[in-house]
Design a protein around this motif. Sequence first.
Motif, PDB file in Angstrom:
ATOM      1  N   LYS A 179      61.942  37.247 114.336  1.00 44.09           N
ATOM      2  CA  LYS A 179      62.134  36.874 112.923  1.00 44.09           C
ATOM      3  C   LYS A 179      63.514  36.253 112.696  1.00 44.09           C
ATOM      4  CE  LYS A 179      59.326  40.891 111.620  1.00 44.09           C
ATOM      5  NZ  LYS A 179      59.354  41.513 112.958  1.00 44.09           N
ATOM      6  N   SER A 180      64.171  35.856 113.771  1.00 50.31           N
ATOM      7  CA  SER A 180      65.529  35.303 113.672  1.00 50.31           C
ATOM      8  C   SER A 180      65.496  33.859 113.198  1.00 50.31           C
ATOM      9  CB  SER A 180      66.221  35.377 115.034  1.00 50.31           C
ATOM     10  OG  SER A 180      65.591  34.484 115.949  1.00 50.31           O
ATOM     11  N   VAL A 181      66.641  33.398 112.716  1.00 43.82           N
ATOM     12  CA  VAL A 181      66.764  32.002 112.296  1.00 43.82           C
ATOM     13  C   VAL A 181      66.562  31.073 113.492  1.00 43.82           C
ATOM     14  CG1 VAL A 181      68.362  30.290 111.365  1.00 43.82           C
ATOM     15  CG2 VAL A 181      68.283  32.566 110.367  1.00 43.82           C
ATOM     16  N   ALA A 182      67.074  31.484 114.651  1.00 43.69           N
ATOM     17  CA  ALA A 182      66.917  30.664 115.854  1.00 43.69           C
ATOM     18  C   ALA A 182      65.438  30.484 116.196  1.00 43.69           C
ATOM     19  CB  ALA A 182      67.660  31.301 117.023  1.00 43.69           C
ATOM     20  N   HIS A 183      64.656  31.548 116.043  1.00 45.93           N
ATOM     21  CA  HIS A 183      63.226  31.449 116.345  1.00 45.93           C
ATOM     22  C   HIS A 183      62.513  30.611 115.284  1.00 45.93           C
ATOM     23  CE1 HIS A 183      59.617  32.673 118.475  1.00 45.93           C
ATOM     24  NE2 HIS A 183      59.035  32.907 117.303  1.00 45.93           N
ATOM     25  N   TYR A 184      62.965  30.710 114.059  1.00 45.52           N
ATOM     26  CA  TYR A 184      62.382  29.903 112.975  1.00 45.52           C
ATOM     27  C   TYR A 184      62.463  28.413 113.299  1.00 45.52           C
ATOM     28  CZ  TYR A 184      62.199  27.545 108.417  1.00 45.52           C
ATOM     29  OH  TYR A 184      61.913  26.685 107.380  1.00 45.52           O
ATOM     30  N   LEU A 185      63.566  27.990 113.923  1.00 43.78           N
ATOM     31  CA  LEU A 185      63.736  26.569 114.238  1.00 43.78           C
ATOM     32  C   LEU A 185      62.753  26.062 115.288  1.00 43.78           C
ATOM     33  CD1 LEU A 185      67.587  25.849 114.225  1.00 43.78           C
ATOM     34  CD2 LEU A 185      65.871  25.159 112.546  1.00 43.78           C
ATOM     35  N   THR A 186      62.061  26.970 115.974  1.00 42.86           N
ATOM     36  CA  THR A 186      61.053  26.529 116.932  1.00 42.86           C
ATOM     37  C   THR A 186      59.770  26.096 116.225  1.00 42.86           C
ATOM     38  OG1 THR A 186      60.045  28.718 117.272  1.00 42.86           O
ATOM     39  CG2 THR A 186      61.976  28.166 118.618  1.00 42.86           C
ATOM     40  N   GLU A 187      59.674  26.414 114.929  1.00 46.86           N
ATOM     41  CA  GLU A 187      58.480  26.063 114.144  1.00 46.86           C
ATOM     42  C   GLU A 187      58.586  24.608 113.682  1.00 46.86           C
ATOM     43  OE1 GLU A 187      55.909  28.045 113.508  1.00 46.86           O
ATOM     44  OE2 GLU A 187      56.662  29.968 114.253  1.00 46.86           O
ATOM     45  N   VAL A 188      58.383  23.703 114.628  1.00 47.43           N
ATOM     46  CA  VAL A 188      58.646  22.282 114.383  1.00 47.43           C
ATOM     47  C   VAL A 188      57.852  21.737 113.209  1.00 47.43           C
ATOM     48  CG1 VAL A 188      58.360  19.975 115.367  1.00 47.43           C
ATOM     49  CG2 VAL A 188      59.370  21.794 116.748  1.00 47.43           C
ATOM     50  N   GLU A 189      56.568  21.983 113.182  1.00 51.41           N
ATOM     51  CA  GLU A 189      55.732  21.423 112.110  1.00 51.41           C
ATOM     52  C   GLU A 189      56.158  21.967 110.747  1.00 51.41           C
ATOM     53  OE1 GLU A 189      51.070  20.362 111.172  1.00 51.41           O
ATOM     54  OE2 GLU A 189      51.694  21.186 113.102  1.00 51.41           O
ATOM     55  N   ARG A 190      56.539  23.225 110.709  1.00 45.75           N
ATOM     56  CA  ARG A 190      56.989  23.821 109.457  1.00 45.75           C
ATOM     57  C   ARG A 190      58.282  23.161 108.976  1.00 45.75           C
ATOM     58  NH1 ARG A 190      55.602  29.626 107.626  1.00 45.75           N
ATOM     59  NH2 ARG A 190      56.679  29.715 105.606  1.00 45.75           N
ATOM     60  N   ILE A 191      59.190  22.881 109.896  1.00 44.38           N
ATOM     61  CA  ILE A 191      60.451  22.222 109.536  1.00 44.38           C
ATOM     62  C   ILE A 191      60.177  20.836 108.944  1.00 44.38           C
ATOM     63  CG2 ILE A 191      62.647  21.352 110.393  1.00 44.38           C
ATOM     64  CD1 ILE A 191      62.465  24.385 110.447  1.00 44.38           C
ATOM     65  N   VAL A 192      59.236  20.108 109.531  1.00 45.15           N
ATOM     66  CA  VAL A 192      58.885  18.786 109.007  1.00 45.15           C
ATOM     67  C   VAL A 192      58.330  18.916 107.591  1.00 45.15           C
ATOM     68  CG1 VAL A 192      57.357  16.788 109.282  1.00 45.15           C
ATOM     69  CG2 VAL A 192      58.502  17.774 111.271  1.00 45.15           C
ATOM     70  N   GLN A 193      57.483  19.903 107.357  1.00 42.85           N
ATOM     71  CA  GLN A 193      56.909  20.102 106.029  1.00 42.85           C
ATOM     72  C   GLN A 193      57.981  20.457 105.004  1.00 42.85           C
ATOM     73  OE1 GLN A 193      53.929  23.095 106.727  1.00 42.85           O
ATOM     74  NE2 GLN A 193      52.541  21.683 107.771  1.00 42.85           N
ATOM     75  N   VAL A 194      59.006  21.188 105.437  1.00 47.93           N
ATOM     76  CA  VAL A 194      60.113  21.527 104.549  1.00 47.93           C
ATOM     77  C   VAL A 194      60.948  20.288 104.242  1.00 47.93           C
ATOM     78  CG1 VAL A 194      62.296  22.796 104.415  1.00 47.93           C
ATOM     79  CG2 VAL A 194      60.239  23.941 105.217  1.00 47.93           C
TER      80      VAL A 194
END
Length: 211
Positions: free
Chosen positions: A48-63
């Motif tokens: 649940k870390s911020v570093a792991h969040y950045l692996t969510e590539v498609e989610r980052i694009v949607q944001v």
Amino acid sequence: TPSCPSIRSLVTRGRPSSSSSSVSCGALYSSSRETRFTVVELAKDESKSVAHYLTEVERIVQVTFPDASRRRKLGEGVWAVTLLEQNFFGVEFSPRATLRVSHSDGLLTIAVSELDLSDLPAEIQVPAKLDVGGTMAARKKTAASKLANFEGSVSMSLDVDVPFPYSTFPLLRETIEAILAGVIGRLEDSLRRNLPRDYAKWAREKVNVNA
């Protein structure tokens, strides 16, 4: 600075010279920016870390592109995107491009290329090469710290032959580079506004799934 002719040099005795319609100004324009903003990690669990969040590539694009009508997935890590409307000496247009996003070794990498300016009036459509490169990573002062920084940088360059009469306009370089800076600024604002909020939502979803 591009060696563009002035409008005065293209006028003879009050009339445009016969060669004025073919005069253009080729040059490379650029802009860059670094950004940093802080979020609070909601759990010590690495998943649940911020570093792991950045692996969510498609989610980052949607944001980054929250308006679904401005993005279309072409393949793994590749999207067609439409940038927000720009204004070039009174001409309004919405450029389109190809976005590539990937994550490796803790680093989110973004590249934009294949610029499409077909939204411009036909008389000023010219070949243009856009190169955008950006990275983002999550950094913490200590492993136990609850505060994490999103740290990123982006650079943008545009290689274009500006057609007449725009090639003769004063402040040409300043205007084009202000457009580039504006594109970067809008993307940065979108990330600053949406990324911390979406991270918190993502972390809560992970907690609920594991509950």
